[in-house]
Design a protein around this motif. Structure first.
Motif: not given
Ligand SMILES: NC(=O)c1ccc[n+]([C@@H]2O[C@H](COP(=O)([O-])OP(=O)(O)OC[C@H]3O[C@@H](n4cnc5c(N)ncnc54)[C@H](O)[C@@H]3O)[C@@H](O)[C@H]2O)c1
Length: 279
Positions: A37, A39, A58, A83, A110, A177, A212
């Motif tokens: 899901r 990004i 994932d 994982d 990611n 974080y 997201t």
């Molecule tokens: N959304 C924001 O505003 C934002 C801003 C800056 C950075 N980020 C970073 O961008 C990245 C993606 O964020 P997002 O908003 O799409 O998050 P999200 O929670 O929508 O997606 C994250 C995905 O990572 C997977 N995941 C989590 N732990 C895992 C593991 N141990 N092994 C495999 N998969 C795993 C989850 O199942 C999920 O599908 C992250 O690293 C987040 O820190 C997000």
């Protein structure tokens, strides 16, 4: 024939034309973590639409839907559940990816989580360990596991997802974080130097606020004194471009760094925040 000087050598105009890289992604195998899901999903879709062979990795079984969607749109993708935060999990994902496609050219680290605390001293040690393990150690494990294949590719590229928090700014409730994302940037800079002679580039993206599920579930909750709506409005007001990023706006930059369009870029962190941290 016209010749171009390049570092004391020469390249022909024809070879300069081969630097056109729009189509280069279609020759790559790209592994995207956290692609069920958000990004990661958008990144997998952008790469799939560009013709890359995509490995959707994932911990959530919903990753299967991302891969299905790419295939339904005419692209090539497989889903590998695992994982990324353990050495064993990372090794299994990379081994399965290489078994599937034979090579690996781009690794997009990611996957990540957000755990908030009222302030840094209220952060529990369990939260700290979770954040460091999933946001930072995952990058270490996945990069180590993928390195032999990336080096063999001859044009390997690692793109790590950091954040504007921990790179450009601090933010209340985001202490650990931010620290986990600062660690990602720090690791990436040295990896970039060490791996450059081995033909592997390493860069980061530092998104601002991206619309997201992670954002909806965690970020707005952090505005504890406000309801979700007013907390969101205040955040929006701080973004000069006036809206949260759509996941695909981050994905497009990741795709640029993943492919040879950016083949002279390494050790960099590109901020994608709509001007939030503009300096
Ligand atoms: N959304 C924001 O505003 C934002 C801003 C800056 C950075 N980020 C970073 O961008 C990245 C993606 O964020 P997002 O908003 O799409 O998050 P999200 O929670 O929508 O997606 C994250 C995905 O990572 C997977 N995941 C989590 N732990 C895992 C593991 N141990 N092994 C495999 N998969 C795993 C989850 O199942 C999920 O599908 C992250 O690293 C987040 O820190 C997000």
């Amino acid at each position: 024939m016209e010749r171009l000087l390049l570092h004391g050598g020469v390249v022909s105009p024809e070879s300069r034309l081969t630097m056109k890289t729009d189509d280069e992604l279609r020759t790559r195998v790209c592994l995207v973590t956290g692609a069920a899901r958000g990004i990661g999903k958008a990144t997998a879709e952008v790469l799939g639409a560009a013709g890359a062979k995509v490995v959707v990795a994932d911990i959530s079984e919903l990753g299967a839907q991302t891969a299905e969607g790419i295939r339904a749109a005419g692209g090539q993708a497989v889903f590998i559940q695992g994982d990324v935060s353990t050495a064993e999990g990372a090794a299994n994902i990379v081994a399965s990816a290489v078994a599937e496609f034979g090579v690996l050219d781009s690794l997009i680290n990611n996957a990540g989580i957000l755990r908030l605390a009222p302030s840094f001293e209220h952060t529990t040690i369990e939260q700290l360990h979770d954040l460091m393990q999933i946001n930072f150690e995952s990058v270490f494990h996945m990069s180590k596991a993928a390195l032999p294949a990336l080096e063999k590719s001859g044009r390997g590229s690692i793109v790590n997802t950091a954040s504007m928090v921990g790179f450009r700014i601090g933010m209340p409730s985001h202490a650990i974080y931010g620290a986990s994302k600062a660690a990602v940037v720090g690791l990436s800079m040295t990896m970039a130097i060490e791996l450059a002679p081995r033909g592997v580039r390493v860069n980061c993206v530092a998104p601002g606020v991206v619309a997201t599920d992670l954002f909806a579930e965690e970020f707005l909750k952090s505005n504890s004194s406000k309801d979700l709506e007013s907390g969101g409005k205040e955040t929006l007001a701080a973004i000069p471009l006036g809206n949260y990023a759509r996941p695909e706006q981050v994905a497009e930059v990741i795709a640029f760094l993943a492919g040879s369009a950016s083949d002279y870029v390494t050790g960099q962190t590109i901020v994608i925040d709509g001007g939030f941290t503009g300096i």
